[in-house]
Design a protein around this motif. Structure first.
Motif, PDB file in Angstrom:
ATOM      1  N   CYS A  67       0.834  -1.204   0.000  1.00  0.00           N
ATOM      2  CA  CYS A  67       0.000   0.000   0.000  1.00  0.00           C
ATOM      3  C   CYS A  67       0.870   1.257   0.000  1.00  0.00           C
ATOM      4  CB  CYS A  67      -0.921  -0.009   1.223  1.00  0.00           C
ATOM      5  SG  CYS A  67      -2.063   1.386   1.305  1.00  0.00           S
ATOM      6  N   SER A 110       0.944   3.830   5.884  1.00  0.00           N
ATOM      7  CA  SER A 110       2.065   2.979   5.477  1.00  0.00           C
ATOM      8  C   SER A 110       2.625   2.123   6.599  1.00  0.00           C
ATOM      9  CB  SER A 110       3.187   3.848   4.909  1.00  0.00           C
ATOM     10  OG  SER A 110       3.812   4.604   5.926  1.00  0.00           O
ATOM     11  N   LEU A 224      -8.519   7.492   3.009  1.00  0.00           N
ATOM     12  CA  LEU A 224      -7.869   6.200   3.228  1.00  0.00           C
ATOM     13  C   LEU A 224      -7.635   5.898   4.712  1.00  0.00           C
ATOM     14  CD1 LEU A 224      -6.723   3.633   2.181  1.00  0.00           C
ATOM     15  CD2 LEU A 224      -4.675   4.838   1.427  1.00  0.00           C
ATOM     16  N   ALA A 246      -6.989  -1.534   2.490  1.00  0.00           N
ATOM     17  CA  ALA A 246      -6.241  -0.307   2.190  1.00  0.00           C
ATOM     18  C   ALA A 246      -5.472  -0.437   0.889  1.00  0.00           C
ATOM     19  CB  ALA A 246      -5.289   0.010   3.338  1.00  0.00           C
ATOM     20  N   CYS A 247      -4.887  -1.603   0.674  1.00  0.00           N
ATOM     21  CA  CYS A 247      -4.096  -1.835  -0.526  1.00  0.00           C
ATOM     22  C   CYS A 247      -4.961  -1.742  -1.789  1.00  0.00           C
ATOM     23  CB  CYS A 247      -3.437  -3.215  -0.427  1.00  0.00           C
ATOM     24  SG  CYS A 247      -2.272  -3.556  -1.733  1.00  0.00           S
ATOM     25  N   ALA A 250      -6.185   1.899  -2.354  1.00  0.00           N
ATOM     26  CA  ALA A 250      -5.139   2.751  -2.919  1.00  0.00           C
ATOM     27  C   ALA A 250      -4.942   2.445  -4.401  1.00  0.00           C
ATOM     28  CB  ALA A 250      -3.834   2.553  -2.152  1.00  0.00           C
TER      29      ALA A 250
END
Length: 431
Positions: A67, A110, A224, A246-247, A250
């Protein structure tokens, strides 16, 4: 037996001092300890390696790494910085505050300090210098602010700590919010005072229309962290599943909404993330073998008994551990240190009545500060390369901000209720 401990310890330090890769130093030292000292069958080491890899938390780390790389390759990082700048950029020292705020935003996605210093610091240091900020100040603030990447959840270091300590990851994540906000506020206040005293003239405050336009353009990026934490604490998905959500979010935003990531770039992003994740996995494997040796020899319990015999106060113990962790952070990365030291410290926490989640947060901050301390602080070298300055220059630049972070660390050390406030409010945590 005592002599064997000294030999194993000297071997590990010797290998690390000879710049042997950390995972190899840990693996070979643990292997020698298990086979030569303990006398177990070498085949058991293979089982240890397998068990260390067979953990779902490591899949979570992979997806958070992916991500972060997606955001860095696309434009989410740029939009986060623009949003932060429109909120505080018009204040004295506002652009520096915007950089700190952007580190908080990016860290909330992150989970990595290195990713944060590369993504935010690499952009913000030249921008600060270009806008008239002192270079040393610019380097200092944007080298140290990325520590928020491991404090504000999701944090890769916290994921690994929870994997070893068996703390609930959702609760452990909550311990990072208040400390993260305190560090952001303290560093921003320092930036305000320094720039105000220097007589720097900030740019005019953006109009309401301009602010709304920038926030609207950044809405997908700003949503996000809301998606991650809203989903976790509403019960929509677990902290482990949040990494995958999340990945894909994104990826969706960068390809279909912002259109700054092309399909042909996805392969390179995935390969880069796989390499980074593999580096982490081999460290986990090496640390697991060394940790198995420590367990067989009951070294954590022996250390705990020795420490308790010489230190009676939990506060003195925590102060001593802070100093020790700060020193270790100068020479060892946070991943290796967390995996090696957590099993050693856990028996001590029980004897002193120290909450494991409180300690996990303290360990994360201590070792996170290590990214900015010589001689091996990775962030120092990344920022130095950005402005073409040597290690000594960058080390001096970060000093005021490190003192601020250490002051916050001491506050959190002796005020555990501040760390455990949110876990108690949200989950009724009674640790």
């Amino acid at each position: 037996m005592e002599s064997s401990y000294l030999i194993i310890g000297a071997l590990l330090l010797g290998l690390l001092g000879a710049t042997v890769p950390v995972f190899m130093a840990l693996f070979f030292t643990g292997m020698i300890g298990l086979v030569w000292v303990v006398g177990i069958d070498p085949q058991i080491v293979i089982e240890v390696l397998y068990r260390s890899m067979d953990k779902f938390a490591l899949v979570v780390v992979l997806f958070f790494v992916l991500c972060g790389n997606i955001m860095t390759t696309g434009s989410i990082v740029e939009k986060l910085i623009k949003a932060a700048n429109c909120l505080v950029g018009w204040l004295p020292g506002g652009l520096a505050m915007a950089g700190i705020l952007a580190c908080g935003f990016f860290g909330a996605i992150s989970g990595s300090t290195v990713a944060t210093v590369v993504a935010i610091g690499g952009f913000m240091i030249p921008a600060l210098v270009k806008n008239g900020y002192d270079e040393r100040f610019s380097v200092g603030v944007m080298t140290t602010a990325p520590i928020l990447g491991v404090i504000i959840p999701p944090s890769i270091a916290m994921i690994l700590y929870a994997m070893v300590s068996n703390d609930a990851l959702e609760s452990l994540f909550l311990t990072g919010f208040v400390p993260g906000l305190l560090i952001m506020a303290a560093m921003s206040l320092y930036a305000y005072i320094v720039c105000k005293k220097a007589g720097m003239q900030p740019p005019p405050r953006p109009t309401l229309q301009e602010t709304l336009r920038i926030l609207r353009e950044s809405a997908w990026a700003l949503f996000l962290p809301v998606l991650i934490f809203g989903g976790i604490y509403s019960g929509l998905f677990t902290a482990n599943e949040a990494a995958v959500v999340a990945c894909f979010y994104a990826l969706f935003v960068e390809i279909l909404i912002h259109r700054d990531l092309k399909l042909r770039d996805v392969k390179q992003v995935v390969v880069s993330s796989a390499v980074t994740s593999s580096t982490l996995l081999v460290i986990v494997a090496g640390a697991s073998v060394f940790g198995e040796y420590l367990t067989f020899e009951q070294i954590p319990d022996k250390i705990a008994n020795a420490v308790v015999a010489s230190i009676q106060s939990p506060w003195v113990f925590l102060l001593a551990v802070n100093i020790l962790l700060l020193l270790i952070g100068m020479f060892m990365d946070i991943i290796s240190a967390t995996l090696i030291l957590t099993p050693i410290f856990l028996p001590l926490l029980a004897k002193f009545g120290i909450d494991t989640m409180h300690f996990g947060l303290l360990m994360t901050i201590n070792l996170g500060i290590g990214y900015c301390t010589p001689p091996l602080g990775v962030s120092l070298y990344i920022s130095g390369a950005t402005v073409n300055r040597n290690l000594l220059y960058v080390s001096r630049a970060v000093m005021p901000f490190l003192l601020i972070q250490i002051a916050i660390l001491l506050l959190l050390t002796f005020w555990p209720d501040l760390v455990l406030l949110l876990p108690r409010l949200v989950y009724g945590y009674g640790g």
